[in-house]
Structure formats: structure tokens, C-alpha cells
Write a protein that holds these residues in place. Structure first.
Motif, PDB file in Angstrom:
ATOM      1  N   PRO A  24      40.317  49.688  55.270  1.00  0.00           N
ATOM      2  CA  PRO A  24      41.036  48.415  54.893  1.00  0.00           C
ATOM      3  C   PRO A  24      40.178  47.476  54.023  1.00  0.00           C
ATOM      4  N   VAL A  25      39.004  47.852  53.929  1.00  0.00           N
ATOM      5  CA  VAL A  25      38.266  46.921  53.184  1.00  0.00           C
ATOM      6  C   VAL A  25      38.173  46.899  51.606  1.00  0.00           C
ATOM      7  N   LYS A  26      38.443  45.799  51.073  1.00  0.00           N
ATOM      8  CA  LYS A  26      38.446  45.731  49.478  1.00  0.00           C
ATOM      9  C   LYS A  26      37.705  44.622  49.069  1.00  0.00           C
ATOM     10  N   LEU A  27      37.456  44.512  47.848  1.00  0.00           N
ATOM     11  CA  LEU A  27      36.383  43.465  47.314  1.00  0.00           C
ATOM     12  C   LEU A  27      37.234  42.933  46.304  1.00  0.00           C
ATOM     13  N   SER A  28      36.971  41.559  46.151  1.00  0.00           N
ATOM     14  CA  SER A  28      37.482  40.744  45.083  1.00  0.00           C
ATOM     15  C   SER A  28      36.435  40.791  43.908  1.00  0.00           C
ATOM     16  N   ILE A  29      36.255  41.996  43.272  1.00  0.00           N
ATOM     17  CA  ILE A  29      35.410  42.482  42.540  1.00  0.00           C
ATOM     18  C   ILE A  29      35.923  43.384  41.216  1.00  0.00           C
ATOM     19  N   ASP A  30      35.588  43.203  40.109  1.00  0.00           N
ATOM     20  CA  ASP A  30      36.142  43.912  39.139  1.00  0.00           C
ATOM     21  C   ASP A  30      35.456  45.186  38.980  1.00  0.00           C
ATOM     22  N   PHE A  31      35.885  46.320  39.193  1.00  0.00           N
ATOM     23  CA  PHE A  31      34.955  47.549  39.161  1.00  0.00           C
ATOM     24  C   PHE A  31      35.389  48.370  37.668  1.00  0.00           C
ATOM     25  N   GLY A  32      36.244  47.788  37.240  1.00  0.00           N
ATOM     26  CA  GLY A  32      36.546  48.599  35.851  1.00  0.00           C
ATOM     27  C   GLY A  32      36.870  47.711  34.745  1.00  0.00           C
ATOM     28  N   GLY A  33      36.039  46.750  34.611  1.00  0.00           N
ATOM     29  CA  GLY A  33      35.863  46.026  33.220  1.00  0.00           C
ATOM     30  C   GLY A  33      37.174  45.104  32.859  1.00  0.00           C
ATOM     31  N   GLY A  34      37.836  44.770  33.792  1.00  0.00           N
ATOM     32  CA  GLY A  34      39.302  44.198  33.612  1.00  0.00           C
ATOM     33  C   GLY A  34      39.124  42.565  33.671  1.00  0.00           C
ATOM     34  N   ARG A  35      39.655  42.156  34.764  1.00  0.00           N
ATOM     35  CA  ARG A  35      39.931  40.415  34.831  1.00  0.00           C
ATOM     36  C   ARG A  35      38.250  39.919  34.802  1.00  0.00           C
ATOM     37  N   GLY A  36      37.399  40.577  35.559  1.00  0.00           N
ATOM     38  CA  GLY A  36      36.021  39.837  35.399  1.00  0.00           C
ATOM     39  C   GLY A  36      35.729  39.664  34.226  1.00  0.00           C
ATOM     40  N   GLY A  37      35.848  40.473  33.142  1.00  0.00           N
ATOM     41  CA  GLY A  37      35.408  40.328  31.823  1.00  0.00           C
ATOM     42  C   GLY A  37      33.917  40.748  31.415  1.00  0.00           C
ATOM     43  N   GLY A  38      33.275  41.238  32.607  1.00  0.00           N
ATOM     44  CA  GLY A  38      31.619  41.477  32.449  1.00  0.00           C
ATOM     45  C   GLY A  38      31.426  42.918  32.263  1.00  0.00           C
ATOM     46  N   GLY A  39      32.558  43.894  31.990  1.00  0.00           N
ATOM     47  CA  GLY A  39      32.220  45.288  32.048  1.00  0.00           C
ATOM     48  C   GLY A  39      32.300  46.029  33.423  1.00  0.00           C
ATOM     49  N   GLY A  40      32.629  45.061  34.695  1.00  0.00           N
ATOM     50  CA  GLY A  40      32.772  45.752  35.982  1.00  0.00           C
ATOM     51  C   GLY A  40      31.254  45.509  36.724  1.00  0.00           C
ATOM     52  N   CYS A  41      31.574  45.957  37.880  1.00  0.00           N
ATOM     53  CA  CYS A  41      30.520  45.761  38.872  1.00  0.00           C
ATOM     54  C   CYS A  41      29.687  46.835  38.469  1.00  0.00           C
ATOM     55  N   LEU A  42      28.132  46.832  38.763  1.00  0.00           N
ATOM     56  CA  LEU A  42      27.042  47.874  38.428  1.00  0.00           C
ATOM     57  C   LEU A  42      26.420  47.972  39.561  1.00  0.00           C
ATOM     58  N   GLY A  43      26.872  47.444  40.760  1.00  0.00           N
ATOM     59  CA  GLY A  43      26.290  47.922  42.006  1.00  0.00           C
ATOM     60  C   GLY A  43      24.931  47.306  42.303  1.00  0.00           C
ATOM     61  N   CYS A  44      24.853  46.221  41.565  1.00  0.00           N
ATOM     62  CA  CYS A  44      23.383  45.834  41.764  1.00  0.00           C
ATOM     63  C   CYS A  44      23.042  45.064  42.991  1.00  0.00           C
ATOM     64  N   GLY A  45      24.014  44.693  43.758  1.00  0.00           N
ATOM     65  CA  GLY A  45      23.715  44.104  45.066  1.00  0.00           C
ATOM     66  C   GLY A  45      23.649  42.631  45.032  1.00  0.00           C
ATOM     67  N   ASN A  46      23.757  42.038  43.919  1.00  0.00           N
ATOM     68  CA  ASN A  46      23.464  40.515  43.711  1.00  0.00           C
ATOM     69  C   ASN A  46      24.766  39.595  43.962  1.00  0.00           C
ATOM     70  N   CYS A  47      25.515  40.202  44.779  1.00  0.00           N
ATOM     71  CA  CYS A  47      26.875  39.293  45.035  1.00  0.00           C
ATOM     72  C   CYS A  47      26.489  37.958  45.788  1.00  0.00           C
ATOM     73  N   LEU A  48      25.515  38.114  46.439  1.00  0.00           N
ATOM     74  CA  LEU A  48      25.295  36.997  47.308  1.00  0.00           C
ATOM     75  C   LEU A  48      24.449  35.779  46.807  1.00  0.00           C
ATOM     76  N   SER A  49      24.169  36.049  45.383  1.00  0.00           N
ATOM     77  CA  SER A  49      23.303  35.054  44.722  1.00  0.00           C
ATOM     78  C   SER A  49      24.181  34.815  43.317  1.00  0.00           C
ATOM     79  N   GLY A  50      25.368  35.301  43.532  1.00  0.00           N
ATOM     80  CA  GLY A  50      26.018  35.078  42.116  1.00  0.00           C
ATOM     81  C   GLY A  50      26.028  36.373  41.289  1.00  0.00           C
ATOM     82  N   CYS A  51      27.369  36.789  40.503  1.00  0.00           N
ATOM     83  CA  CYS A  51      27.141  37.848  39.852  1.00  0.00           C
ATOM     84  C   CYS A  51      26.458  37.708  38.606  1.00  0.00           C
ATOM     85  N   PRO A  52      25.443  38.354  38.011  1.00  0.00           N
ATOM     86  CA  PRO A  52      25.106  38.258  36.667  1.00  0.00           C
ATOM     87  C   PRO A  52      25.772  38.969  35.576  1.00  0.00           C
ATOM     88  N   TYR A  53      26.662  39.599  36.000  1.00  0.00           N
ATOM     89  CA  TYR A  53      27.466  40.543  35.089  1.00  0.00           C
ATOM     90  C   TYR A  53      29.145  40.098  35.000  1.00  0.00           C
TER      91      TYR A  53
END
Length: 270
Positions: free
Chosen positions: A165-194
Motif C-alpha cells: 500500500p505504501v506510495k511516496l509523493s516523490i518523483d522517481f522518473g524525472g517528471g513533475r519534480g523537475g530534478g531528474g528523479g529520486c537518487l535514494g540519498c535519504g535526505n527527504c527529512l531535511s529537504g530534497c536537494p535534487y
């Protein structure tokens, strides 16, 4: 008070999930609305990516010790009062800037709770689908370590939901977020640098602005007072609005309706 900074039908204080959605819905309905946010706009490159940067992005305010340390617009705001400790985000997007964007369907047993208004049962699934779409929730394509933890928690807490059931409000494919997609850096909790996380500044707030919502950042709403002349003036003119939302003794905005979202205010009401 000697001046005013705006005259609106409605003012929303706070730009997290509650405030951004309220502003979005009001603006879409044609209401003249202004959103007030204490923090600033955060670009992807502004978020801390190391321990030193993280420490500089923290402000601590203690009522017990009467001290305040850190920048007033720091990303993390820690408030201590009595035996309570609260941590909130300060910035356009509110708490969505510093959470993992986890979205899970509501368990059936929760929906069946008789304390919910009966009218909600008719629209629950549609509203949940609407929010999931607006936040661009996506299934997790890679088994990151934190994703495994969330999956185990979901299995325990959401056993009556669909599989995975778990989904994330994160762009994994370089789409809506505009930054090339999630790189799995684990920085979600301090703001996404990508720029891969779909925080509310990219969806609900963007839609609100597109529909005419005015946004004021760097404004801390100190208190809300009722206009003492409202009844006499019959609600006409700037000073005839029902409420004053005050930033200091000189700067304030006026509105007939005020939505308080995740904010600590002193209210002076008759």
C-alpha cells in the motif's frame, strides 16, 4: 495600528498540507485569498546535505529558559514550553518539506468508525484518489532501506489494505519534480536537494497561485484581532473587514475569513 498591507476575502496562515489545500480550494472557487507563511521559499540547492548544514538550519526557542538560538527563518523550528517539545518546518511548503512523503490508503476499519460524519463515506475514496493524484504518489521502484522499514510498518498497521500500500509523493522518473528523479540519498527529512520530492509548493500551492492566490513569505502572524469597527461599518472598505491578521504594530492584512493552519497565535476575540 496605522496601516494595512492588503484586503482579502480570506487569509490562510501557514503553507503546509492544511494551509496549501485550503488556499488551493478557495482560489479555485474564485475567492480572493492570501496565504501567509513565516518562512521563505526554499530552492533545492538551499537544503542542508551534511551535519554542519543541518545544524545551521535549526532554530531553538525555549520559553522555559527564555532563549532563542538560530536564524528566524531556519528550516527546523524547535519550540520548548513547559514539558512539551515541538518541531515544525519553516518555509513555503511547511511540513511537506521535511517529511518522507509517505501516502497509504485509509484502512477499512478506520472508515467504518461511527464518529466520522456519514457524508464522508460517499466521497472518501474519490477524495483520497484526488489527493494521491495531486501529490503524484508513486510506487517505490527500488527497495531502499527506509522503504523496507515503511513496508513492514504498513503490513502491521494496514493489514486490511491492498498489497504493497505504501506510495511516496516523490518523483522517481524525472517528471513533475523537475530534478531528474529520486537518487535514494535519504535526505527527504531535511529537504530534497535534487528537487525530486513533490512538496506542496509544487502542487497545491502552485495551483492556488495559478488561480490568483497571493502569497506572502517572511511574514509571521503574531495575532488575529476582530475589527472593532466591523459592525458599525457594515463590512465595507479595508478597515471594514471582520479580521485583522497582524505581523507587528504597523503591518497587517484584513479579511472576512481566516484559516489557521499549523500555527501558534494569540487570539483576541470578543
Amino acid at each position: 495600528m496605522t496601516g494595512g498591507g492588503g484586503d482579502y476575502d480570506a487569509v490562510v496562515v501557514g503553507s503546509g498540507y492544511g494551509g496549501s489545500i485550503a488556499a488551493c480550494r478557495l482560489a479555485a472557487a474564485g475567492v480572493d485569498v492570501c496565504l501567509i507563511e513565516r518562512g521563505r521559499r526554499w530552492a533545492a540547492g538551499d537544503f542542508p546535505t551534511n551535519v554542519v548544514g543541518l545544524l545551521s538550519a535549526v532554530r531553538v526557542e525555549s520559553r522555559n529558559w527564555r532563549i532563542a538560538l538560530g536564524k528566524k527563518d531556519a528550516l527546523f523550528q524547535i519550540h520548548e514550553q513547559g514539558d512539551s517539545l515541538a518541531v515544525v518546518a519553516c518555509g513555503l511548503g511547511g511540513g511537506s518539506l521535511i517529511n518522507a512523503g509517505v501516502i497509504a490508503p485509509t484502512p477499512a476499519r478506520v472508515k467504518k468508525d461511527p464518529r466520522w460524519p456519514s457524508e464522508w463515506n460517499k466521497d472518501w475514496d474519490a477524495c483520497e484518489a484526488s489527493a494521491t493524484s495531486a501529490l503524484s504518489a508513486q510506487s517505490i521502484p527500488t527497495e531502499f532501506y527506509n522503504a523496507r522499514i515503511m513496508r513492514e510498518l504498513a503490513r502491521e498497521a494496514l493489514e486490511d489494505c491492498v498489497e504493497s500500500p505504501v506510495k511516496l509523493s516523490i518523483d522517481f522518473g524525472g517528471g513533475r519534480g523537475g530534478g531528474g528523479g529520486c537518487l535514494g540519498c535519504g535526505n527527504c527529512l531535511s529537504g530534497c536537494p535534487y528537487d525530486a520530492k513533490n512538496s506542496t509548493d509544487k502542487n497545491y500551492l502552485a495551483s492556488a497561485i495559478e488561480n490568483g492566490c497571493k502569497v506572502r513569505t517572511g511574514c509571521r502572524a503574531q495575532y488575529v484581532v476582530q475589527n472593532p469597527d466591523f459592525d458599525r461599518l457594515g463590512g465595507r472598505g479595508m478597515r471594514g473587514r471582520r479580521w485583522w491578521i497582524c505581523f507587528d504594530d504597523l503591518d497587517y492584512v484584513c479579511a472576512d475569513f481566516v484559516v489557521l493552519s499549523g500555527i501558534k497565535l494569540i487570539l483576541f476575540l470578543d
